[in-house]
Motif scaffolding. Sequence first.
Motif, short mmCIF file in Angstrom:
data_model
loop_
_atom_site.label_atom_id
_atom_site.label_comp_id
_atom_site.label_asym_id
_atom_site.label_seq_id
_atom_site.Cartn_x
_atom_site.Cartn_y
_atom_site.Cartn_z
N ALA A 294 -9.61 27.80 39.10
CA ALA A 294 -10.84 27.06 38.83
C ALA A 294 -10.61 26.02 37.73
N TRP A 295 -9.87 26.41 36.69
CA TRP A 295 -9.57 25.45 35.63
C TRP A 295 -8.73 24.29 36.16
N GLU A 296 -7.72 24.60 36.96
CA GLU A 296 -6.85 23.55 37.50
C GLU A 296 -7.66 22.55 38.35
N ILE A 297 -8.61 23.05 39.09
CA ILE A 297 -9.46 22.16 39.89
C ILE A 297 -10.36 21.33 38.98
N LEU A 298 -10.98 21.98 38.00
CA LEU A 298 -11.84 21.26 37.05
C LEU A 298 -11.03 20.25 36.23
N GLU A 299 -9.84 20.65 35.80
CA GLU A 299 -8.99 19.77 34.99
C GLU A 299 -8.63 18.49 35.73
N ASN A 300 -8.59 18.55 37.04
CA ASN A 300 -8.24 17.39 37.83
C ASN A 300 -9.44 16.66 38.40
N SER A 301 -10.61 16.95 37.86
CA SER A 301 -11.82 16.22 38.24
C SER A 301 -11.97 15.00 37.33
N PRO A 302 -12.64 13.97 37.78
CA PRO A 302 -12.79 12.75 36.97
C PRO A 302 -13.38 13.01 35.59
N ILE A 303 -14.32 13.92 35.47
CA ILE A 303 -14.97 14.15 34.17
C ILE A 303 -13.97 14.66 33.13
N ILE A 304 -13.09 15.59 33.52
CA ILE A 304 -12.11 16.12 32.57
C ILE A 304 -10.96 15.13 32.36
N ILE A 305 -10.52 14.47 33.41
CA ILE A 305 -9.47 13.46 33.25
C ILE A 305 -9.93 12.40 32.25
N ASN A 306 -11.15 11.90 32.41
CA ASN A 306 -11.67 10.89 31.48
C ASN A 306 -11.83 11.44 30.07
N ARG A 307 -12.21 12.69 29.95
CA ARG A 307 -12.33 13.33 28.62
C ARG A 307 -10.97 13.41 27.95
N TYR A 308 -9.95 13.81 28.71
CA TYR A 308 -8.59 13.85 28.16
C TYR A 308 -8.17 12.46 27.68
N ARG A 309 -8.44 11.45 28.48
CA ARG A 309 -8.03 10.09 28.12
C ARG A 309 -8.73 9.60 26.85
N SER A 310 -9.99 9.96 26.70
CA SER A 310 -10.75 9.42 25.56
C SER A 310 -10.62 10.26 24.29
N GLU A 311 -10.39 11.56 24.41
CA GLU A 311 -10.47 12.41 23.22
C GLU A 311 -9.18 13.11 22.83
N THR A 312 -8.17 13.12 23.69
CA THR A 312 -6.94 13.81 23.36
C THR A 312 -5.79 12.82 23.28
N MET A 313 -4.59 13.33 23.06
CA MET A 313 -3.43 12.46 22.98
C MET A 313 -2.94 12.01 24.36
N ALA A 314 -3.58 12.50 25.43
CA ALA A 314 -3.18 12.18 26.81
C ALA A 314 -3.79 10.85 27.24
N ILE A 315 -3.37 9.78 26.59
CA ILE A 315 -3.97 8.46 26.77
C ILE A 315 -3.90 7.98 28.22
N GLY A 316 -2.75 8.07 28.85
CA GLY A 316 -2.61 7.58 30.22
C GLY A 316 -2.73 8.67 31.27
N TYR A 317 -3.27 9.81 30.91
CA TYR A 317 -3.35 10.95 31.83
C TYR A 317 -4.17 10.59 33.06
N SER A 318 -3.59 10.88 34.23
CA SER A 318 -4.30 10.59 35.48
C SER A 318 -4.49 11.85 36.31
N GLY A 319 -4.26 12.99 35.72
CA GLY A 319 -4.37 14.26 36.44
C GLY A 319 -3.01 14.76 36.86
N ASP A 320 -3.01 16.00 37.34
CA ASP A 320 -1.77 16.64 37.76
C ASP A 320 -1.47 16.33 39.22
N SER A 321 -0.20 16.37 39.58
CA SER A 321 0.14 16.41 41.01
C SER A 321 -0.22 17.81 41.50
N VAL A 322 -0.37 17.97 42.79
CA VAL A 322 -0.69 19.29 43.35
C VAL A 322 0.45 20.25 43.04
#
Length: 196
Positions: free
Chosen positions: A104-132
């Motif tokens: 469930a976390w892996e699915i949520l982590e790869n949703s636009p809302i979490i990807i954008n949160r990572y980009r804006s608030e963490t050190m994962a500036i260019g993060y685009s989500g995980d590969s499958v």
Amino acid sequence: MTTGAGNLDIRKSSARFWLIVVGLLLLAQIATLLAMGRVPICECGYIKLFEPGVNTSGNSQHIADWYTPSHIIHGFLFYLLGWAVLRRGSFGARLTLAVIIEAAWEILENSPIIINRYRSETMAIGYSGDSVLNSAMDTVAMMLGFLFAARAPVWLTVVIAIVFELFTGWLIRDNLTLNVLMLVWPVDAVRQWQAG
């Protein structure tokens, strides 16, 4: 009256059942991620066993990376959770709970809302989500951590978790604790240190 051999057969069939359940959950995670449009493997077109770069296009795209220890620690924590909430449940039921949470976390982590949160608030500036592939292997890493915690002494599991956190914190300026902190409650001082 049940014989010893009968008990062994029951345990084997129960273990087989739970392995099938866990396998189906992992396949459901993979199918969901593919349906979400996640790339199956790195867009670079090849698969690496380990991606050493943190702020690279290969991070979170290959089999393992510096965030793999975080997923192993998930397994340690989910083992504790399973023990606490399913005290009378079987090992398979506890592992299934862990896989459900991780998937469930892996699915949520790869949703636009979490990807954008990572980009804006963490050190994962260019993060685009995980590969499958990476996401599935994160779940496998969690399962390995869960299995380790089930067999190892508590003190050893705690020591390994601390070593993983300190080592990745020192090496890449990120770890599970900082990742959760920056995702939930970003701290400017931490962000500046991570950028440093």
